[in-house]
Write an enzyme that holds these catalytic residues in place. Sequence first.
Site, PDB file in Angstrom:
ATOM      1  N   GLY A  41       0.813  -1.168   0.020  1.00 24.66           N
ATOM      2  CA  GLY A  41       0.087   0.069   0.059  1.00 24.66           C
ATOM      3  C   GLY A  41       1.028   1.351   0.157  1.00 24.66           C
ATOM      4  O   GLY A  41       1.754   1.171   0.898  1.00 24.66           O
ATOM      5  N   HIS A 267     -19.950   9.316   8.353  1.00 23.41           N
ATOM      6  CA  HIS A 267     -19.559  10.706   8.334  1.00 23.41           C
ATOM      7  C   HIS A 267     -20.862  11.379   8.156  1.00 23.41           C
ATOM      8  O   HIS A 267     -21.616  10.983   7.126  1.00 23.41           O
ATOM      9  CB  HIS A 267     -18.800  10.805   7.027  1.00 23.41           C
ATOM     10  CG  HIS A 267     -17.901  12.206   7.226  1.00 23.41           C
ATOM     11  ND1 HIS A 267     -18.601  13.362   6.909  1.00 23.41           N
ATOM     12  CD2 HIS A 267     -16.576  12.582   7.216  1.00 23.41           C
ATOM     13  CE1 HIS A 267     -17.746  14.305   6.852  1.00 23.41           C
ATOM     14  NE2 HIS A 267     -16.707  13.988   7.054  1.00 23.41           N
ATOM     15  N   ARG A 338     -18.115  13.404  14.690  1.00 21.84           N
ATOM     16  CA  ARG A 338     -19.065  12.986  13.197  1.00 21.84           C
ATOM     17  C   ARG A 338     -19.943  12.143  13.746  1.00 21.84           C
ATOM     18  O   ARG A 338     -21.020  11.970  13.438  1.00 21.84           O
ATOM     19  CB  ARG A 338     -17.963  12.217  12.510  1.00 21.84           C
ATOM     20  CG  ARG A 338     -17.062  13.242  11.792  1.00 21.84           C
ATOM     21  CD  ARG A 338     -16.182  12.574  11.015  1.00 21.84           C
ATOM     22  NE  ARG A 338     -15.322  13.601  10.231  1.00 21.84           N
ATOM     23  CZ  ARG A 338     -14.202  13.436   9.455  1.00 21.84           C
ATOM     24  NH1 ARG A 338     -13.558  12.357   9.391  1.00 21.84           N
ATOM     25  NH2 ARG A 338     -13.626  14.229   8.784  1.00 21.84           N
ATOM     26  N   GLU A 433      -4.841   3.801   8.481  1.00 17.17           N
ATOM     27  CA  GLU A 433      -6.157   3.360   8.676  1.00 17.17           C
ATOM     28  C   GLU A 433      -6.000   1.669   8.651  1.00 17.17           C
ATOM     29  O   GLU A 433      -7.083   1.088   9.548  1.00 17.17           O
ATOM     30  CB  GLU A 433      -7.022   3.619   7.407  1.00 17.17           C
ATOM     31  CG  GLU A 433      -8.648   3.354   7.871  1.00 17.17           C
ATOM     32  CD  GLU A 433      -9.493   3.946   6.678  1.00 17.17           C
ATOM     33  OE1 GLU A 433      -9.121   4.507   5.832  1.00 17.17           O
ATOM     34  OE2 GLU A 433     -10.497   3.666   6.798  1.00 17.17           O
TER      35      GLU A 433
END
Lengths: 646, 249
Positions: A41, A267, A338, A433
Amino acid sequence: MVKLDAKIPQGPLAEKWTNYKAHQNLVNPANKRRLDIIVIGTGLAGASAAASFGELGFNVKAFGIHDSPRRAHSIAAQGGINAAKNYPNDGDSIYRLFYDTIKGGDYRSREANVYRLAEVSNNIIDQCVAQGVPFAREYGGLLDNRSFGGAQVSRTFYARGQTGQQLLLGAYSALSKEIAKGSVKMHTRSEILDFVLVDGRARGVITRDLISGKIERHSAHAVVLATGGYGNVFFLSTNAMASNGSAAWKAYKKGAFFGNPSFTQIHPTCIPVHGAYQSKLTLMSESLRNDGRIWVPKFKEDAEKIQKGQLKPTELGEDRRDYYLERRYPAFGNLVPRDVASRAAKERCDAGFGVGSTGLAVYLDFADAIKRLGKHVIEARYGNLFQMYEKIVDENPYETPMMIYPAVHYTMGGIWVDYELQTTIPGLFAAGEANFSDHGANRLGASALMQGLSDGYFVLPYTIQNYLADQIQVPRISTELPEFEQAEKEALSQIEKLLAVNGKETVDSFHRKLGLIMWDFVGMARNKEGLEKAIKDIQELRADFWKNVKVPGTNQMVNPELEKAIRVADYLELGELMARDALMRNESCGGHFREEYQTPEGEALRSDDVFNFVAAWEYKGENAEPAMHKEPLVFEFIEVKQRNYK
Amino acid sequence: MDLTLKIWRQASAEGKGKFVNYQVQNISADASFLEMLDILNERLVVEGEDPVAFDHDCREGICGACSIYINGRPHGPDRGITTCQMHMRNFKDGETIVIEPWRAKPFPVIKDLMVDRSAFDAIIQAGGYVSVSTGGVPDANAIPIPKRKADEAMDAAACIGCGACVAACKNASAMLFVSAKVSQFALLPQGRLEARERVQKMVAKMDELGFGNCTNTYACEAECPKEISVSHIARMNREFLGAKLLSEK
């Protein structure tokens, strides 16, 4: 039960990272050249790690699924990146950023990790500026800041509405510099099929070349997993189409524990769903909440008229509007975190006050801000976002309020890592993440970019050396080892199995069905009955997938359907683990909201006595239930409280 | 709406391509162009045909992956957006839409609408960076930069590397792409130190990879989804000339 050791260094909170660095083992320059590191990644975390390893002198092999590292989905982050610089002189500090992050995460993250994150946040801004990242500036030539949710200070650095793009291009430029130097070998359009363990340590990967279909073996002394989140398990999310959880899932099946898989961020400000053919959802940056006010009609009859198109929002006077966030949370108003904002929107829409043709939307209104500041100021701040909205919805947000609704955006859960970002597989690290580490049960806005770059630029370059220091005697790993042969055989047989099903339904149709189950039962509001149903439904869907999926073509070609099939097969297992985790956690915290556990005002009700831990799940085999291990969360330096944004 | 799609199909880089016609029915005007292709592909899979390969990812106009020539224009008829941001309301019911990959020698076709743009990465690797390593850098506010310059650098840095500029240019010139990076760094004090070497190395790499010359038609600016200005090409030319004149060797 396995004892999970988070390896948190001794000492006062503010000295832990300094102490760690002072006493860790290092690798000398001559030995660095002989050590290989694989980075999977090349988004913010992966690219920054790969570039930094290369600069240090390690021999790096980086892998990405895109045609170029510049396309990783970090590029889409809009609003900004937090740091505790306190340039605006408004009372910020490393401690306050740490505290806001722990509190924002609803006390489900590790103190030491979060403190380190806040500590290195300032280095990230310095680094990016040195790379030539064009952050927004004031007329005096110094850097500008704005506010994000969950904070009462302005600590967010930004580059228009394209902060993620600029930071990723910064990391990409550093990576390009190292590729040119020869310290990093970049493999583009290359997907990880499995990890290879030798004597219990991560020693390599099996990859598939997405153009030729060729299966390849690559070895290294250590492996870094930085493949982002798995929000696409919901089918519709703000993630890019190719974002996937497969590398993380393969790591889990090879022995890496999965931390808090159910912790998903929904979100609050996304463009609402518009049709069954829809392929993804588009985020409208949280920064819009600096100037936009969120409201729905105060009266149900007005909401109904709006849904039928008989009434326009601009025709509704102030006395007929409900600015529900300002009403419920006067201290933070439109800038609540959020999870709180998303749930409040869902609550209003479920109660029948939603707008838009589906009733599943709320307004984000800039009329006041335009009156106060002028259209040109709003245009300068958010022009590209307004343009993006207009292209999708075909309405002018300068004239009529935007319509928004919550959507799946980020996964706080991920591969369990200790303080060194090492997984339960020795030699396998997880960053960005992809790991579970710093955001607890809810991530604050502008903190994902911070964490990705913190892990890649400033944490892994240290901690990976502590691991590699005792590997200097290990010669380059041969890919002819039986472990590589076995892993390659298994990966190939999985592909052959998928191609052989030859059923009648497309991969996407299964993915859509899974997404609906996840959204309905493992989404914004969860309960025991629904989660039990979700587990059963996912199991049935998985069985159906392996009987009826149709994957055209062969392995030896460009085959996007096969790529999707491999990912969806993994989602069909991961989704079940998420439901299990949510079912186990009999409390509400952050983005994990169990309807059975709420305060009389409808806020998340934690159960600290019982659930003050990280759930780390261990794979036990194909038809066996996974085992859950607990890492207790010890709060030595802050007082754990009920979150309050009123 | 019902549409006829005339799509370029090419099995592999070596294969000989051709246009194939497809019909799609009942497409919503609110669907995006790529969602319309998804609908076609889903049908092709069920019918046992090879779906149309195309690059795409973020579907919000920022990753730069999508790269489709629509009715003779990169990223289609609308200005200032990428293919993925194009919605079907830009087309008429019953229309025939011609769909092709980027057409430029330095971007060879991989399959159908997918092309190989690794040449862009090679140009960046030639010098599209500031040579700083991680750590040991000054405080971010130690380098004040006039807002006007920072804003202009950001205008240039907005490039998404999609390659529409090359595809639009009759010479397949990469001047807009290269100049956007050269210009971003030339405007900033961090980038000034290496400006002379950078522009020469990047231009040399661009030439080596077979991109054509600029003949000032400005098609690149007209088709750039981020509306990057050709003024950056002018700045790059000044930088290049200056670098050549002042070259110490």
